[in-house]
Motif scaffolding. Structure first.
Motif, mmCIF file in Angstrom:
data_model
loop_
_atom_site.group_PDB
_atom_site.id
_atom_site.type_symbol
_atom_site.label_atom_id
_atom_site.label_comp_id
_atom_site.label_asym_id
_atom_site.label_seq_id
_atom_site.Cartn_x
_atom_site.Cartn_y
_atom_site.Cartn_z
ATOM 1 N N TYR A 95 40.803 44.567 38.006
ATOM 2 C CA TYR A 95 39.981 43.520 37.054
ATOM 3 C C TYR A 95 38.885 43.568 37.780
ATOM 4 O O TYR A 95 37.952 42.755 36.785
ATOM 5 N N PHE A 96 38.386 42.885 38.592
ATOM 6 C CA PHE A 96 36.807 42.324 39.196
ATOM 7 C C PHE A 96 36.520 43.940 39.249
ATOM 8 O O PHE A 96 35.112 43.361 39.496
ATOM 9 N N LEU A 97 36.739 44.901 38.960
ATOM 10 C CA LEU A 97 35.545 45.966 38.935
ATOM 11 C C LEU A 97 34.685 46.251 37.700
ATOM 12 O O LEU A 97 33.838 46.734 38.256
ATOM 13 N N ILE A 98 35.953 45.794 36.723
ATOM 14 C CA ILE A 98 35.203 45.882 35.123
ATOM 15 C C ILE A 98 33.710 44.068 35.260
ATOM 16 O O ILE A 98 32.970 44.877 34.156
ATOM 17 N N LEU A 99 33.909 43.370 36.230
ATOM 18 C CA LEU A 99 32.576 42.776 36.458
ATOM 19 C C LEU A 99 31.770 42.621 36.538
ATOM 20 O O LEU A 99 30.501 42.180 35.617
#
Length: 117
Positions: free
Chosen positions: A32-36
């Motif tokens: 989910y941090f790769l979407i940031l």
């Protein structure tokens, strides 16, 4: 939105993106941090396009606010989607045409809505 706020709004995602690129390892991050970064790129593009539309195209009259929002949001969303597709290796001619057609349909329908005048 005030032009001063646009400059500040473009500075914050730029700083966060640089910090994220220099101090994180993508292999060890949760998914989910790769979407940031894409969210930050969208906000950065949104503020840059808003500055460009205001400064270059002079669309800051009250009657053109809806059209300015359509231009800025659709163009920054289009570029962010294309960048996301390119980053996962899925950007082909079919995908490019599909995103362009969907963006054109979105602009057409929002432009026909009453709040876009």
């Amino acid at each position: 939105m005030n032009i001063k706020n646009n400059y500040l709004l473009s500075l914050i995602p730029s700083t966060l993106l640089l910090l994220m690129f220099f101090f994180t390892n993508p292999n060890s991050l949760p998914v989910y941090f790769l979407i940031l970064p894409f969210i930050l790129i969208f906000i950065l593009l949104l503020s840059i396009f808003n500055i460009l539309v205001t400064k270059i195209f002079f669309l800051n009259r009250k009657s053109k606010i809806g059209r300015r929002k359509i231009i800025t949001i659709s163009s920054s969303l289009l570029l962010t989607i294309l960048l996301a597709l390119q980053s996962i290796g899925q950007l082909g001619i079919r995908d490019l045409l599909m995103v362009l057609i969907l963006s054109t349909i979105l602009i057409f329908y929002v432009n026909k809505a009453s709040f876009a005048s």
